[in-house]
Design a protein around this motif. Sequence first.
Motif, PDB file in Angstrom:
ATOM      1  N   ALA A  94       3.560  83.896  67.065  1.00 46.87           N
ATOM      2  CA  ALA A  94       3.189  82.529  66.685  1.00 46.87           C
ATOM      3  C   ALA A  94       4.426  81.771  66.251  1.00 46.87           C
ATOM      4  O   ALA A  94       5.159  82.217  65.369  1.00 46.87           O
ATOM      5  CB  ALA A  94       2.168  82.556  65.554  1.00 46.87           C
ATOM      6  N   ASN A  95       4.682  80.644  66.881  1.00 44.16           N
ATOM      7  CA  ASN A  95       5.805  79.773  66.510  1.00 44.16           C
ATOM      8  C   ASN A  95       7.145  80.509  66.548  1.00 44.16           C
ATOM      9  O   ASN A  95       8.052  80.224  65.765  1.00 44.16           O
ATOM     10  CB  ASN A  95       5.600  79.179  65.113  1.00 44.16           C
ATOM     11  N   GLY A  96       7.255  81.506  67.436  1.00 43.97           N
ATOM     12  CA  GLY A  96       8.493  82.256  67.557  1.00 43.97           C
ATOM     13  C   GLY A  96       8.688  83.317  66.496  1.00 43.97           C
ATOM     14  O   GLY A  96       9.760  83.915  66.400  1.00 43.97           O
ATOM     15  N   ALA A  97       7.659  83.587  65.672  1.00 43.34           N
ATOM     16  CA  ALA A  97       7.786  84.577  64.604  1.00 43.34           C
ATOM     17  C   ALA A  97       7.873  85.990  65.178  1.00 43.34           C
ATOM     18  O   ALA A  97       7.149  86.341  66.110  1.00 43.34           O
ATOM     19  CB  ALA A  97       6.599  84.475  63.653  1.00 43.34           C
ATOM     20  N   VAL A  98       8.770  86.795  64.621  1.00 42.01           N
ATOM     21  CA  VAL A  98       8.928  88.190  65.029  1.00 42.01           C
ATOM     22  C   VAL A  98       8.166  89.109  64.083  1.00 42.01           C
ATOM     23  O   VAL A  98       7.570  90.093  64.503  1.00 42.01           O
ATOM     24  CB  VAL A  98      10.424  88.577  65.067  1.00 42.01           C
ATOM     25  N   GLU A  99       8.164  88.780  62.793  1.00 41.67           N
ATOM     26  CA  GLU A  99       7.440  89.535  61.784  1.00 41.67           C
ATOM     27  C   GLU A  99       6.320  88.668  61.209  1.00 41.67           C
ATOM     28  O   GLU A  99       6.399  87.441  61.239  1.00 41.67           O
ATOM     29  CB  GLU A  99       8.384  89.959  60.653  1.00 41.67           C
ATOM     30  N   PRO A 100       5.251  89.292  60.682  1.00 41.49           N
ATOM     31  CA  PRO A 100       4.196  88.494  60.050  1.00 41.49           C
ATOM     32  C   PRO A 100       4.747  87.670  58.890  1.00 41.49           C
ATOM     33  O   PRO A 100       5.553  88.158  58.092  1.00 41.49           O
ATOM     34  CB  PRO A 100       3.214  89.561  59.555  1.00 41.49           C
ATOM     35  N   GLN A 101       4.314  86.425  58.801  1.00 39.94           N
ATOM     36  CA  GLN A 101       4.736  85.537  57.723  1.00 39.94           C
ATOM     37  C   GLN A 101       3.491  84.974  57.043  1.00 39.94           C
ATOM     38  O   GLN A 101       2.510  84.637  57.706  1.00 39.94           O
ATOM     39  CB  GLN A 101       5.602  84.393  58.262  1.00 39.94           C
ATOM     40  N   ALA A 102       3.545  84.863  55.723  1.00 46.92           N
ATOM     41  CA  ALA A 102       2.377  84.392  54.991  1.00 46.92           C
ATOM     42  C   ALA A 102       2.794  83.524  53.816  1.00 46.92           C
ATOM     43  O   ALA A 102       3.889  83.673  53.262  1.00 46.92           O
ATOM     44  CB  ALA A 102       1.540  85.572  54.504  1.00 46.92           C
ATOM     45  N   SER A 103       1.917  82.600  53.454  1.00 48.25           N
ATOM     46  CA  SER A 103       2.135  81.741  52.298  1.00 48.25           C
ATOM     47  C   SER A 103       0.817  81.601  51.548  1.00 48.25           C
ATOM     48  O   SER A 103      -0.220  81.331  52.153  1.00 48.25           O
ATOM     49  CB  SER A 103       2.644  80.361  52.740  1.00 48.25           C
ATOM     50  N   ILE A 104       0.855  81.786  50.235  1.00 49.67           N
ATOM     51  CA  ILE A 104      -0.320  81.681  49.382  1.00 49.67           C
ATOM     52  C   ILE A 104      -0.042  80.668  48.281  1.00 49.67           C
ATOM     53  O   ILE A 104       0.970  80.769  47.575  1.00 49.67           O
ATOM     54  CB  ILE A 104      -0.681  83.037  48.748  1.00 49.67           C
ATOM     55  N   GLN A 105      -0.929  79.687  48.134  1.00 55.66           N
ATOM     56  CA  GLN A 105      -0.758  78.670  47.108  1.00 55.66           C
ATOM     57  C   GLN A 105      -2.082  78.463  46.372  1.00 55.66           C
ATOM     58  O   GLN A 105      -3.147  78.422  46.993  1.00 55.66           O
ATOM     59  CB  GLN A 105      -0.303  77.339  47.721  1.00 55.66           C
ATOM     60  N   THR A 106      -2.032  78.320  45.059  1.00 50.09           N
ATOM     61  CA  THR A 106      -3.227  78.056  44.253  1.00 50.09           C
ATOM     62  C   THR A 106      -2.928  76.964  43.243  1.00 50.09           C
ATOM     63  O   THR A 106      -1.802  76.841  42.746  1.00 50.09           O
ATOM     64  CB  THR A 106      -3.697  79.319  43.509  1.00 50.09           C
ATOM     65  N   GLN A 107      -3.962  76.162  42.922  1.00 53.66           N
ATOM     66  CA  GLN A 107      -3.849  75.112  41.910  1.00 53.66           C
ATOM     67  C   GLN A 107      -5.153  75.047  41.118  1.00 53.66           C
ATOM     68  O   GLN A 107      -6.239  75.198  41.690  1.00 53.66           O
ATOM     69  CB  GLN A 107      -3.583  73.748  42.553  1.00 53.66           C
ATOM     70  N   ALA A 108      -5.042  74.803  39.828  1.00 54.83           N
ATOM     71  CA  ALA A 108      -6.223  74.659  38.972  1.00 54.83           C
ATOM     72  C   ALA A 108      -5.924  73.647  37.883  1.00 54.83           C
ATOM     73  O   ALA A 108      -4.854  73.682  37.269  1.00 54.83           O
ATOM     74  CB  ALA A 108      -6.604  76.003  38.350  1.00 54.83           C
ATOM     75  N   SER A 109      -6.870  72.723  37.643  1.00 57.29           N
ATOM     76  CA  SER A 109      -6.677  71.721  36.592  1.00 57.29           C
ATOM     77  C   SER A 109      -8.023  71.315  36.008  1.00 57.29           C
ATOM     78  O   SER A 109      -9.022  71.239  36.725  1.00 57.29           O
ATOM     79  CB  SER A 109      -5.951  70.486  37.140  1.00 57.29           C
ATOM     80  N   VAL A 110      -8.041  71.073  34.684  1.00 60.26           N
ATOM     81  CA  VAL A 110      -9.231  70.607  33.970  1.00 60.26           C
ATOM     82  C   VAL A 110      -8.796  69.544  32.973  1.00 60.26           C
ATOM     83  O   VAL A 110      -7.857  69.756  32.200  1.00 60.26           O
ATOM     84  CB  VAL A 110      -9.932  71.754  33.212  1.00 60.26           C
ATOM     85  N   SER A 111      -9.468  68.406  32.971  1.00 60.67           N
ATOM     86  CA  SER A 111      -9.195  67.377  31.975  1.00 60.67           C
ATOM     87  C   SER A 111     -10.167  67.525  30.807  1.00 60.67           C
ATOM     88  O   SER A 111     -11.209  68.169  30.924  1.00 60.67           O
ATOM     89  CB  SER A 111      -9.321  65.981  32.595  1.00 60.67           C
ATOM     90  N   GLU A 112      -9.829  66.928  29.681  1.00 61.28           N
ATOM     91  CA  GLU A 112     -10.715  66.962  28.523  1.00 61.28           C
ATOM     92  C   GLU A 112     -11.802  65.896  28.665  1.00 61.28           C
ATOM     93  O   GLU A 112     -11.596  64.868  29.328  1.00 61.28           O
ATOM     94  CB  GLU A 112      -9.924  66.729  27.239  1.00 61.28           C
ATOM     95  N   PRO A 113     -12.981  66.087  28.071  1.00 62.37           N
ATOM     96  CA  PRO A 113     -14.046  65.080  28.129  1.00 62.37           C
ATOM     97  C   PRO A 113     -13.587  63.769  27.509  1.00 62.37           C
ATOM     98  O   PRO A 113     -12.801  63.757  26.555  1.00 62.37           O
ATOM     99  CB  PRO A 113     -15.182  65.717  27.332  1.00 62.37           C
ATOM    100  N   THR A 114     -14.061  62.663  28.058  1.00 61.43           N
ATOM    101  CA  THR A 114     -13.741  61.344  27.509  1.00 61.43           C
ATOM    102  C   THR A 114     -14.885  60.766  26.690  1.00 61.43           C
ATOM    103  O   THR A 114     -14.735  59.728  26.065  1.00 61.43           O
ATOM    104  CB  THR A 114     -13.401  60.367  28.648  1.00 61.43           C
ATOM    105  N   SER A 115     -16.047  61.423  26.702  1.00 60.18           N
ATOM    106  CA  SER A 115     -17.193  60.965  25.915  1.00 60.18           C
ATOM    107  C   SER A 115     -18.073  62.167  25.607  1.00 60.18           C
ATOM    108  O   SER A 115     -17.920  63.233  26.201  1.00 60.18           O
ATOM    109  CB  SER A 115     -17.993  59.903  26.677  1.00 60.18           C
ATOM    110  N   SER A 116     -18.986  61.995  24.696  1.00 60.58           N
ATOM    111  CA  SER A 116     -19.915  63.081  24.366  1.00 60.58           C
ATOM    112  C   SER A 116     -21.157  62.958  25.228  1.00 60.58           C
ATOM    113  O   SER A 116     -21.602  61.868  25.561  1.00 60.58           O
ATOM    114  CB  SER A 116     -20.302  63.010  22.885  1.00 60.58           C
TER     115      SER A 116
END
Length: 262
Positions: A94-116
């Motif tokens: 794939a795309n001229g790759a000779v060896e397996p290539q991998a990429s792993i990305q993660t994101q997590a976010s939480v905001s605080e409440p703005t009202s009760s």
Amino acid sequence: MQSKQLRRTLAAFAIVAAPLPVTTHATPMAVCTSDGLCGRAQAMEAQHLAGVTGKFSLGGEVVGMNLQMASSWQAANGQHLNGKASLALALPGANGAVEPQASIQTQASVSEPTSSSLPGTGLVSSGKGLNSIAGATQLVQVAGDNNGASNLTTIDVSPRAIVLPGGANTPRAESIAANGAKVTVDFANNGIALALNVPGAGSAQQRLNTLNANNILQSIQIAADRQQVMNQLQLQLQVRPQTAAVLAAEGFGQSLNMLRGR
């Protein structure tokens, strides 16, 4: 993540669906190959072809994969939860790759409440039985008013090249707010799990499990009012490019095999 685990993840996407049986009143005609093998075939009318569904890809033809998961929750108290996971994999060839290539990305976010806001009082079942279902499963359970929930999955199979983002791999991300709202994204146990949990309001999750059931799960459970939740999953499979002549030959051969009852 080790390349063996990535290959197991890729194996979860063997998508095979048989076309629907169709009939036609067109006059049969003789069809022969260059080596003298002949059979009789019928032309398919447009209205019949329009009802045929299903796609498949041979495992040896898949050379790359790009998986994108995203979940979001907007609560009635103004709190926002967001989680993302991506897995890009390029196999040799794939795309001229000779060896397996991998990429792993993660994101997590939480905001605080703005009202009760008051906690939810609705009840929803656990849905644990869905964990063992093979294939793709989408679940929405709602106990409340003025809520919005959406599970969306898209799959693209084409020779389009997989793009591997740069940067360090991040197999896990987590974010927790003061009121206990939590986002977790994790690549582990031969799978991917993304979960949003809002105390008193419910939960949303997406999961790819290649260890036992080989399943994809999208689940939303809401037990309060005025919650907006979305799960999105996009899967791109890169296959080896084929010339028009090769595709025509394969299609012709498959048609003859169908005529011979194979």
